[in-house]
Write a protein that holds these residues in place. Sequence first.
Motif, PDB file in Angstrom:
ATOM      1  N   UNK A 129       0.812  -1.226   0.000  1.00  0.00           N
ATOM      2  CA  UNK A 129       0.000   0.000   0.000  1.00  0.00           C
ATOM      3  C   UNK A 129       0.845   1.276   0.000  1.00  0.00           C
ATOM      4  N   UNK A 130       2.126   1.161   0.348  1.00  0.00           N
ATOM      5  CA  UNK A 130       2.990   2.335   0.466  1.00  0.00           C
ATOM      6  C   UNK A 130       3.105   3.074  -0.860  1.00  0.00           C
ATOM      7  N   UNK A 131       3.504   4.316  -0.745  1.00  0.00           N
ATOM      8  CA  UNK A 131       3.750   5.154  -1.916  1.00  0.00           C
ATOM      9  C   UNK A 131       5.254   5.162  -2.159  1.00  0.00           C
ATOM     10  N   UNK A 132       5.630   4.951  -3.395  1.00  0.00           N
ATOM     11  CA  UNK A 132       7.038   4.948  -3.778  1.00  0.00           C
ATOM     12  C   UNK A 132       7.227   6.002  -4.859  1.00  0.00           C
ATOM     13  N   UNK A 133       8.405   6.592  -4.891  1.00  0.00           N
ATOM     14  CA  UNK A 133       8.688   7.634  -5.867  1.00  0.00           C
ATOM     15  C   UNK A 133      10.159   7.569  -6.236  1.00  0.00           C
ATOM     16  N   UNK A 134      10.461   7.867  -7.490  1.00  0.00           N
ATOM     17  CA  UNK A 134      11.839   7.923  -7.949  1.00  0.00           C
ATOM     18  C   UNK A 134      12.076   9.300  -8.553  1.00  0.00           C
ATOM     19  N   UNK A 135      13.251   9.848  -8.299  1.00  0.00           N
ATOM     20  CA  UNK A 135      13.610  11.167  -8.801  1.00  0.00           C
ATOM     21  C   UNK A 135      14.512  10.990 -10.020  1.00  0.00           C
ATOM     22  N   UNK A 136      14.005  11.383 -11.195  1.00  0.00           N
ATOM     23  CA  UNK A 136      14.760  11.269 -12.437  1.00  0.00           C
ATOM     24  C   UNK A 136      14.736  12.621 -13.137  1.00  0.00           C
ATOM     25  N   UNK A 137      15.917  13.162 -13.378  1.00  0.00           N
ATOM     26  CA  UNK A 137      16.048  14.464 -14.053  1.00  0.00           C
ATOM     27  C   UNK A 137      15.175  15.542 -13.406  1.00  0.00           C
ATOM     28  N   UNK A 138      15.105  15.523 -12.084  1.00  0.00           N
ATOM     29  CA  UNK A 138      14.349  16.533 -11.354  1.00  0.00           C
ATOM     30  C   UNK A 138      12.866  16.272 -11.240  1.00  0.00           C
ATOM     31  N   UNK A 139      12.365  15.217 -11.871  1.00  0.00           N
ATOM     32  CA  UNK A 139      10.947  14.872 -11.785  1.00  0.00           C
ATOM     33  C   UNK A 139      10.745  13.719 -10.807  1.00  0.00           C
ATOM     34  N   UNK A 140       9.765  13.846  -9.933  1.00  0.00           N
ATOM     35  CA  UNK A 140       9.399  12.785  -9.001  1.00  0.00           C
ATOM     36  C   UNK A 140       8.326  11.924  -9.658  1.00  0.00           C
ATOM     37  N   UNK A 141       8.682  10.690  -9.971  1.00  0.00           N
ATOM     38  CA  UNK A 141       7.778   9.786 -10.677  1.00  0.00           C
ATOM     39  C   UNK A 141       7.286   8.699  -9.722  1.00  0.00           C
ATOM     40  N   UNK A 142       5.971   8.512  -9.625  1.00  0.00           N
ATOM     41  CA  UNK A 142       5.433   7.540  -8.671  1.00  0.00           C
ATOM     42  C   UNK A 142       5.596   6.098  -9.146  1.00  0.00           C
ATOM     43  N   UNK A 143       5.713   5.225  -8.173  1.00  0.00           N
ATOM     44  CA  UNK A 143       5.691   3.776  -8.382  1.00  0.00           C
ATOM     45  C   UNK A 143       4.626   3.214  -7.458  1.00  0.00           C
ATOM     46  N   UNK A 144       3.826   2.293  -7.951  1.00  0.00           N
ATOM     47  CA  UNK A 144       2.803   1.649  -7.126  1.00  0.00           C
ATOM     48  C   UNK A 144       2.796   0.157  -7.429  1.00  0.00           C
ATOM     49  N   UNK A 145       2.764  -0.631  -6.382  1.00  0.00           N
ATOM     50  CA  UNK A 145       2.676  -2.073  -6.549  1.00  0.00           C
ATOM     51  C   UNK A 145       1.406  -2.392  -7.328  1.00  0.00           C
ATOM     52  N   UNK A 146       1.554  -3.231  -8.349  1.00  0.00           N
ATOM     53  CA  UNK A 146       0.417  -3.656  -9.159  1.00  0.00           C
ATOM     54  C   UNK A 146       0.121  -2.761 -10.345  1.00  0.00           C
ATOM     55  N   UNK A 147       0.847  -1.647 -10.469  1.00  0.00           N
ATOM     56  CA  UNK A 147       0.626  -0.728 -11.590  1.00  0.00           C
ATOM     57  C   UNK A 147       1.860  -0.665 -12.479  1.00  0.00           C
ATOM     58  N   UNK A 148       1.651  -0.273 -13.712  1.00  0.00           N
ATOM     59  CA  UNK A 148       2.792  -0.109 -14.611  1.00  0.00           C
ATOM     60  C   UNK A 148       3.594   1.119 -14.186  1.00  0.00           C
ATOM     61  N   UNK A 149       4.838   1.137 -14.588  1.00  0.00           N
ATOM     62  CA  UNK A 149       5.724   2.271 -14.297  1.00  0.00           C
ATOM     63  C   UNK A 149       6.196   2.864 -15.621  1.00  0.00           C
ATOM     64  N   UNK A 150       5.255   3.091 -16.501  1.00  0.00           N
ATOM     65  CA  UNK A 150       5.592   3.527 -17.861  1.00  0.00           C
ATOM     66  C   UNK A 150       6.328   4.860 -17.884  1.00  0.00           C
ATOM     67  N   UNK A 151       6.015   5.782 -16.973  1.00  0.00           N
ATOM     68  CA  UNK A 151       6.740   7.053 -16.934  1.00  0.00           C
ATOM     69  C   UNK A 151       8.214   6.828 -16.586  1.00  0.00           C
ATOM     70  N   UNK A 152       8.453   5.999 -15.590  1.00  0.00           N
ATOM     71  CA  UNK A 152       9.826   5.683 -15.203  1.00  0.00           C
ATOM     72  C   UNK A 152      10.546   5.016 -16.371  1.00  0.00           C
ATOM     73  N   UNK A 153       9.896   4.047 -16.981  1.00  0.00           N
ATOM     74  CA  UNK A 153      10.503   3.304 -18.084  1.00  0.00           C
ATOM     75  C   UNK A 153      10.789   4.207 -19.285  1.00  0.00           C
ATOM     76  N   UNK A 154       9.946   5.211 -19.521  1.00  0.00           N
ATOM     77  CA  UNK A 154      10.172   6.142 -20.629  1.00  0.00           C
ATOM     78  C   UNK A 154      11.351   7.071 -20.343  1.00  0.00           C
ATOM     79  N   UNK A 155      11.445   7.549 -19.108  1.00  0.00           N
ATOM     80  CA  UNK A 155      12.528   8.455 -18.723  1.00  0.00           C
ATOM     81  C   UNK A 155      13.870   7.735 -18.619  1.00  0.00           C
TER      82      UNK A 155
END
Length: 156
Positions: free
Chosen positions: A18-44
């Motif tokens: 249930x936790x919220x996860x986030x990754x910082x890439x090129x100054x943008x905070x991109x969310x990660x969620x268990x069970x969801x795609x991470x297409x923004x992260x994968x694109x960046x």
Amino acid sequence: MRTLTVVDAADLAAAYAAAQYCVLIDGDALPLRVGQSASDVEAYWPAERYVFITAWNPASELHSDTANETADTLLVGQLDAAGAPRQAAWAQGTDGDWREPGWLVAGLDDTTSSTLAQEFGQAGVLAWERGQPVRLRMLLHRPADAPVDPHTDWLG
């Protein structure tokens, strides 16, 4: 390797999922969620596989910032030695009270990521392959009473 004892592994897995996860890439905070795609992260930041790992608060017990920062420095050293590229990331509880830094690592295989997580006293990591939903990989044995979650994998 540390031995991890958890009072209620099923509750811990539910909290991690249930936790919220986030990754910082090129100054943008991109969310990660268990069970969801991470297409923004994968694109960046294209890679074939990803792992979120932290060295903070081993065994799900609060440690001092100094102890956590020391553990994090050791983890970074091992990631660097493995040639594993990483981006700053964090995990946060749904209530917003608990937050701990970690790393999103590209290209790290399951065995290495599990070994590192266990070495740093962690009960789980997020891991997924490009184009797949984010999965929670618990490094504990599944309790008999743990609910089945299609995006959570257990050690056994």
